[in-house]
Write a protein that holds these residues in place. Structure first.
Motif, PDB file in Angstrom:
ATOM      1  N   ALA A 114      13.766   4.825  11.886  1.00  0.00           N
ATOM      2  CA  ALA A 114      12.779   4.974  10.816  1.00  0.00           C
ATOM      3  C   ALA A 114      13.354   5.783   9.659  1.00  0.00           C
ATOM      4  O   ALA A 114      13.186   5.429   8.484  1.00  0.00           O
ATOM      5  CB  ALA A 114      11.523   5.643  11.361  1.00  0.00           C
ATOM      6  N   GLN A 115      14.043   6.871   9.953  1.00  0.00           N
ATOM      7  CA  GLN A 115      14.596   7.711   8.895  1.00  0.00           C
ATOM      8  C   GLN A 115      15.694   6.992   8.120  1.00  0.00           C
ATOM      9  O   GLN A 115      15.791   7.106   6.905  1.00  0.00           O
ATOM     10  CB  GLN A 115      15.146   9.003   9.488  1.00  0.00           C
ATOM     11  CG  GLN A 115      14.072   9.977   9.933  1.00  0.00           C
ATOM     12  CD  GLN A 115      14.669  11.247  10.497  1.00  0.00           C
ATOM     13  OE1 GLN A 115      15.597  11.203  11.312  1.00  0.00           O
ATOM     14  NE2 GLN A 115      14.146  12.373  10.096  1.00  0.00           N
ATOM     15  N   ARG A 116      16.541   6.251   8.843  1.00  0.00           N
ATOM     16  CA  ARG A 116      17.672   5.602   8.193  1.00  0.00           C
ATOM     17  C   ARG A 116      17.250   4.398   7.356  1.00  0.00           C
ATOM     18  O   ARG A 116      17.723   4.197   6.248  1.00  0.00           O
ATOM     19  CB  ARG A 116      18.693   5.164   9.244  1.00  0.00           C
ATOM     20  CG  ARG A 116      19.976   4.581   8.624  1.00  0.00           C
ATOM     21  CD  ARG A 116      20.935   4.085   9.682  1.00  0.00           C
ATOM     22  NE  ARG A 116      20.357   3.009  10.456  1.00  0.00           N
ATOM     23  CZ  ARG A 116      19.929   3.139  11.709  1.00  0.00           C
ATOM     24  NH1 ARG A 116      20.000   4.309  12.307  1.00  0.00           N
ATOM     25  NH2 ARG A 116      19.414   2.115  12.365  1.00  0.00           N
ATOM     26  N   GLU A 117      16.348   3.586   7.883  1.00  0.00           N
ATOM     27  CA  GLU A 117      16.031   2.315   7.258  1.00  0.00           C
ATOM     28  C   GLU A 117      14.808   2.359   6.359  1.00  0.00           C
ATOM     29  O   GLU A 117      14.695   1.571   5.426  1.00  0.00           O
ATOM     30  CB  GLU A 117      15.805   1.243   8.340  1.00  0.00           C
ATOM     31  CG  GLU A 117      17.024   0.997   9.224  1.00  0.00           C
ATOM     32  CD  GLU A 117      18.163   0.330   8.491  1.00  0.00           C
ATOM     33  OE1 GLU A 117      17.946  -0.191   7.380  1.00  0.00           O
ATOM     34  OE2 GLU A 117      19.288   0.328   9.029  1.00  0.00           O
ATOM     35  N   SER A 118      13.876   3.245   6.640  1.00  0.00           N
ATOM     36  CA  SER A 118      12.572   3.130   6.013  1.00  0.00           C
ATOM     37  C   SER A 118      12.500   3.767   4.631  1.00  0.00           C
ATOM     38  O   SER A 118      11.549   3.513   3.893  1.00  0.00           O
ATOM     39  CB  SER A 118      11.505   3.762   6.923  1.00  0.00           C
ATOM     40  OG  SER A 118      11.478   3.106   8.161  1.00  0.00           O
ATOM     41  N   ALA A 119      13.469   4.579   4.266  1.00  0.00           N
ATOM     42  CA  ALA A 119      13.403   5.219   2.957  1.00  0.00           C
ATOM     43  C   ALA A 119      13.582   4.202   1.829  1.00  0.00           C
ATOM     44  O   ALA A 119      12.921   4.278   0.799  1.00  0.00           O
ATOM     45  CB  ALA A 119      14.466   6.313   2.852  1.00  0.00           C
ATOM     46  N   ASN A 120      14.491   3.232   2.013  1.00  0.00           N
ATOM     47  CA  ASN A 120      14.776   2.268   0.953  1.00  0.00           C
ATOM     48  C   ASN A 120      14.142   0.909   1.192  1.00  0.00           C
ATOM     49  O   ASN A 120      13.905   0.162   0.249  1.00  0.00           O
ATOM     50  CB  ASN A 120      16.292   2.093   0.800  1.00  0.00           C
ATOM     51  CG  ASN A 120      16.973   3.368   0.354  1.00  0.00           C
ATOM     52  OD1 ASN A 120      16.400   4.137  -0.409  1.00  0.00           O
ATOM     53  ND2 ASN A 120      18.180   3.604   0.824  1.00  0.00           N
ATOM     54  N   ARG A 121      13.887   0.577   2.447  1.00  0.00           N
ATOM     55  CA  ARG A 121      13.369  -0.762   2.744  1.00  0.00           C
ATOM     56  C   ARG A 121      12.056  -1.079   2.046  1.00  0.00           C
ATOM     57  O   ARG A 121      11.879  -2.189   1.548  1.00  0.00           O
ATOM     58  CB  ARG A 121      13.210  -0.938   4.253  1.00  0.00           C
ATOM     59  CG  ARG A 121      14.527  -0.927   5.022  1.00  0.00           C
ATOM     60  CD  ARG A 121      15.257  -2.231   4.902  1.00  0.00           C
ATOM     61  NE  ARG A 121      16.514  -2.181   5.663  1.00  0.00           N
ATOM     62  CZ  ARG A 121      17.337  -3.221   5.785  1.00  0.00           C
ATOM     63  NH1 ARG A 121      17.036  -4.372   5.216  1.00  0.00           N
ATOM     64  NH2 ARG A 121      18.439  -3.114   6.481  1.00  0.00           N
ATOM     65  N   PRO A 122      11.083  -0.149   1.976  1.00  0.00           N
ATOM     66  CA  PRO A 122       9.828  -0.491   1.298  1.00  0.00           C
ATOM     67  C   PRO A 122      10.030  -0.876  -0.161  1.00  0.00           C
ATOM     68  O   PRO A 122       9.439  -1.848  -0.643  1.00  0.00           O
ATOM     69  CB  PRO A 122       8.999   0.788   1.439  1.00  0.00           C
ATOM     70  CG  PRO A 122       9.540   1.457   2.649  1.00  0.00           C
ATOM     71  CD  PRO A 122      11.000   1.175   2.626  1.00  0.00           C
ATOM     72  N   VAL A 123      10.866  -0.125  -0.891  1.00  0.00           N
ATOM     73  CA  VAL A 123      11.104  -0.465  -2.293  1.00  0.00           C
ATOM     74  C   VAL A 123      11.836  -1.793  -2.401  1.00  0.00           C
ATOM     75  O   VAL A 123      11.552  -2.613  -3.275  1.00  0.00           O
ATOM     76  CB  VAL A 123      11.901   0.658  -2.989  1.00  0.00           C
ATOM     77  CG1 VAL A 123      12.406   0.194  -4.342  1.00  0.00           C
ATOM     78  CG2 VAL A 123      11.015   1.873  -3.172  1.00  0.00           C
ATOM     79  N   GLN A 124      12.803  -2.022  -1.495  1.00  0.00           N
ATOM     80  CA  GLN A 124      13.501  -3.303  -1.509  1.00  0.00           C
ATOM     81  C   GLN A 124      12.513  -4.442  -1.297  1.00  0.00           C
ATOM     82  O   GLN A 124      12.580  -5.478  -1.960  1.00  0.00           O
ATOM     83  CB  GLN A 124      14.581  -3.326  -0.425  1.00  0.00           C
ATOM     84  CG  GLN A 124      15.745  -2.393  -0.695  1.00  0.00           C
ATOM     85  CD  GLN A 124      16.739  -2.375   0.453  1.00  0.00           C
ATOM     86  OE1 GLN A 124      16.667  -3.194   1.367  1.00  0.00           O
ATOM     87  NE2 GLN A 124      17.669  -1.432   0.417  1.00  0.00           N
ATOM     88  N   ARG A 135       0.837  -1.214   0.000  1.00  0.00           N
ATOM     89  CA  ARG A 135       0.000   0.000   0.000  1.00  0.00           C
ATOM     90  C   ARG A 135       0.864   1.253   0.000  1.00  0.00           C
ATOM     91  O   ARG A 135       0.543   2.240  -0.669  1.00  0.00           O
ATOM     92  CB  ARG A 135      -0.913   0.008   1.221  1.00  0.00           C
ATOM     93  CG  ARG A 135      -2.138  -0.878   1.094  1.00  0.00           C
ATOM     94  CD  ARG A 135      -3.197  -0.518   2.132  1.00  0.00           C
ATOM     95  NE  ARG A 135      -2.665  -0.563   3.491  1.00  0.00           N
ATOM     96  CZ  ARG A 135      -2.675  -1.646   4.246  1.00  0.00           C
ATOM     97  NH1 ARG A 135      -3.182  -2.775   3.781  1.00  0.00           N
ATOM     98  NH2 ARG A 135      -2.195  -1.615   5.475  1.00  0.00           N
ATOM     99  N   LEU A 136       1.944   1.210   0.775  1.00  0.00           N
ATOM    100  CA  LEU A 136       2.838   2.363   0.870  1.00  0.00           C
ATOM    101  C   LEU A 136       3.461   2.666  -0.487  1.00  0.00           C
ATOM    102  O   LEU A 136       3.501   3.821  -0.930  1.00  0.00           O
ATOM    103  CB  LEU A 136       3.924   2.094   1.915  1.00  0.00           C
ATOM    104  CG  LEU A 136       4.942   3.207   2.156  1.00  0.00           C
ATOM    105  CD1 LEU A 136       4.262   4.442   2.718  1.00  0.00           C
ATOM    106  CD2 LEU A 136       6.025   2.731   3.115  1.00  0.00           C
ATOM    107  N   VAL A 137       3.941   1.635  -1.171  1.00  0.00           N
ATOM    108  CA  VAL A 137       4.582   1.831  -2.469  1.00  0.00           C
ATOM    109  C   VAL A 137       3.554   2.222  -3.522  1.00  0.00           C
ATOM    110  O   VAL A 137       3.792   3.101  -4.350  1.00  0.00           O
ATOM    111  CB  VAL A 137       5.346   0.554  -2.874  1.00  0.00           C
ATOM    112  CG1 VAL A 137       5.892   0.691  -4.284  1.00  0.00           C
ATOM    113  CG2 VAL A 137       6.492   0.315  -1.901  1.00  0.00           C
ATOM    114  N   TRP A 138       2.394   1.581  -3.496  1.00  0.00           N
ATOM    115  CA  TRP A 138       1.342   1.913  -4.464  1.00  0.00           C
ATOM    116  C   TRP A 138       0.914   3.364  -4.323  1.00  0.00           C
ATOM    117  O   TRP A 138       0.710   4.073  -5.317  1.00  0.00           O
ATOM    118  CB  TRP A 138       0.158   0.977  -4.269  1.00  0.00           C
ATOM    119  CG  TRP A 138      -0.989   1.279  -5.189  1.00  0.00           C
ATOM    120  CD1 TRP A 138      -2.096   2.029  -4.915  1.00  0.00           C
ATOM    121  CD2 TRP A 138      -1.136   0.846  -6.551  1.00  0.00           C
ATOM    122  NE1 TRP A 138      -2.936   2.083  -5.999  1.00  0.00           N
ATOM    123  CE2 TRP A 138      -2.370   1.373  -7.040  1.00  0.00           C
ATOM    124  CE3 TRP A 138      -0.363   0.077  -7.400  1.00  0.00           C
ATOM    125  CZ2 TRP A 138      -2.822   1.144  -8.329  1.00  0.00           C
ATOM    126  CZ3 TRP A 138      -0.819  -0.154  -8.698  1.00  0.00           C
ATOM    127  CH2 TRP A 138      -2.024   0.378  -9.144  1.00  0.00           C
TER     128      TRP A 138
END
Length: 585
Positions: free
Chosen positions: A120-130, A2-5
């Protein structure tokens, strides 16, 4: 998903489509390779007729088309993934910033919140796309593996089973180390914040002067080195174990691949399969094993990234305790009644001693009140409770006859003009530094100029190279640094940007020189006319111009009255005033 969509439906669909197309190519390549190999052998047997050549060329062209298609799909997928990652990084940061904007001041004074925010700032920017890329890759691997497995079963069920089972130990090992890595990341979060803070001390102008004059730079560097070494050793221990374990269990996959090659080669020597089948089965076994590893790796990656991504959702689920009531009372303009602190008590979290203990007083409309007392007496706490940055543990704060908890906090705060002692120094233009005091008029040059004139900042800005367009501070190119007193005038102008009904000044003259202080307070009645004004000051020469003075000590209200009344009382205020006045005699 949902976040990526929600970030970009178009890019998400593009990535899903090319992933599906890529998943079909390996099986097609295997079958095409088999046909091409057999057609070449048949052509050699026939003496290389024109028909054989045309058939081989056609098959080679199909193979070329598949390879070009695979490369095109990979390129489109990479572009989509990279663009989606960039958009998602921005989207997540906006989510974090927007949510942080809703939280209470108490959250920002909590170390656990900062750990959570940094994670959250460090990990969450790229983790959803990964994670989404892994979901798509997992889907591709499942489809690819299914089509190739059908090819292998036709050869031998045992080869299919061996291909299926050999990567599982490596998958189990990787998942365990992924969990341990996540737990280590959570444990190390305070350490990373210390390293970030030490870096800030050594690389920003805010601390540079004191660091150099105290020659404390080498001490901070050594502290960083010692902290970083412990962090590195802990990270190294887990990383080395993880990759060595992966190498060891991965050897099973290598053995299975070698065994498959040997088995198919023996079948070819015995005439059980032809050369084309030998080529096809060998290629299918290799690609099927890679696809199954992709399946297991996809599950492992989704699981591991999900652990890290949970920190983002933990942060977003953090709810403020100071929230808008279901049916807020409208804020009247002007207020018909003043401010009342009624039996107010407040304790800071983790502190048994109350910062305020049963404090009661009133401020009438149009009245100017000064708060005085020693450090830690509770003066700033009163201001924060008035602005509903905190909610009291006991008692009430009433504005215009209603408890502040009955108002919408955002609507109520629009009626405040504030300047704290630790005011912000925004690295923006001088005009924007003042304009952010009222974002609805941030581009209103006339309002900004008027606010600057009332605070005395107009003279400071007149001397800047580009006037109100000059960038303040030294963080960006062309920035112009101000003195402490000049910054304070700019911050005071920011408070005057609002047509506020309540004006709060926390040590407004702390960084002003004697002349600037005299100029400001010679106009204090004009500046506060029609407003309720509350200011904190350690300078009794400043406090005495207020209509009424409140004296706080250890969280209690000891005395209140005019300067003359308190001097006649001969209590705490008189004692502190005489002590300070003695310095000027």
């Amino acid at each position: 998903m949902r976040l990526v969509w929600s970030t970009s439906p178009r890019l998400t669909l593009t990535l899903a489509t090319v992933t599906l197309l890529q998943s079909l190519i390996p099986a097609l390549q295997v079958k095409l390779l088999e046909r091409l190999t057999n057609r070449v052998i048949e052509g050699v047997t026939n003496g290389g007729t024109d028909a054989d050549i045309r058939a081989v060329v056609a098959l080679a062209a199909l193979q070329l088309g598949l390879l070009v298609g695979a490369s095109l799909f990979q390129t489109v997928g990479n572009i989509s993934q990279q663009l989606l990652q960039e958009q998602l990084a921005i989207h997540v940061q906006l989510l974090v910033m927007g949510h942080a904007n809703t939280l209470d001041l108490a959250d920002f004074e909590n170390a656990a919140y900062y750990d959570q925010l940094q994670q959250a700032q460090r990990e969450s920017a790229n983790r959803p796309v990964q994670m989404v890329a892994q979901v798509f890759n997992l889907t591709r691997s499942v489809i690819t593996f299914g089509t190739l497995l059908a090819v292998l079963i036709a050869l031998s069920p045992w080869v299919a089973v061996l291909t299926l089972l050999s990567p599982i130990p490596a998958f189990i090992s990787g998942s365990r180390y992924g969990w341990w890595g996540f737990q280590q990341m959570r444990r190390q979060s305070p350490t990373r914040r210390v390293l970030s803070y030490l870096t800030t001390l050594m690389t920003t102008d805010e601390y540079a002067k004191e660091v150099k004059l105290y020659t404390v730079g080498d001490h901070f560097i050594e502290r960083y080195r010692g902290t970083a070494d412990g962090y590195y050793q802990e990270t190294k221990a887990l990383l080395v174990r993880r990759y060595l374990a992966g190498f060891g269990w991965g050897a099973l996959t290598v053995l299975a691949s070698s065994g498959t090659y040997l088995y198919v080669a023996i079948l070819a020597l015995r005439g059980s399969v032809n050369i084309g089948q030998l080529t096809a089965f060998t290629s299918a076994a290799t690609q099927a094993q890679g696809a199954f590893q992709g399946i297991l790796g996809g599950f492992q990656g989704i699981y591991e990234n999900g652990l890290y991504l949970s920190t983002l959702y933990d942060l977003l689920e953090r709810k403020p305790s100071i929230a808008k009531p279901a049916n807020p009372v409208p804020v009247r303009r002007p207020f018909q009644q003043g401010i009342e602190f009624r039996n107010l008590t407040y304790r800071y979290p983790g502190n048994d001693v109350p910062a305020l203990d049963n404090v009661s007083f009133t401020i009438a409309p149009g009245e100017t009140v000064a708060l005085v007392g020693r450090n830690g007496a509770g003066k700033t706490t009163i201001v924060k409770l008035l602005g509903r940055l905190y909610d009291p543990d006991g008692g009430q704060v009433l504005i215009d006859g209603r408890d502040v908890r009955e108002y919408d906090p955002a609507e109520l705060r629009r009626e405040f003009g504030m300047m704290f002692q630790d005011y912000a120094t925004y690295q923006f233009s001088a005009g924007e530094n003042i304009g952010v005091g009222n974002v609805d008029r941030v581009a209103d040059d006339a309002a900004i100029t008027a606010a600057a004139a009332r605070s005395g900042a107009d003279e400071v800005i007149a001397g800047l190279p580009e006037g109100y367009g000059t960038t303040l501070g030294k963080w960006f190119d062309g920035g112009h640094q101000l003195s402490g007193g000049e910054w304070q005038k700019v911050a005071l102008a920011r408070a005057f940007m609002r047509d506020a009904q309540i004006l709060i000044l926390d040590e407004p003259t702390a960084a002003l020189d004697a002349q600037a202080e005299h100029d400001l307070f010679s106009r204090i009645k004009q500046l506060t006319e029609g407003r309720m004004a509350l200011f904190i000051s350690h300078r009794f020469s400043t406090a005495r111009i207020a209509d009424r003075i409140l004296v706080l000590e250890h969280g209690r209200l000891l005395e209140q009255g005019t300067h003359e009344e308190l001097m006649l009382l001969g209590g705490c205020y008189a004692s502190l005033f005489e002590l300070q006045a003695a310095s000027y005699r």
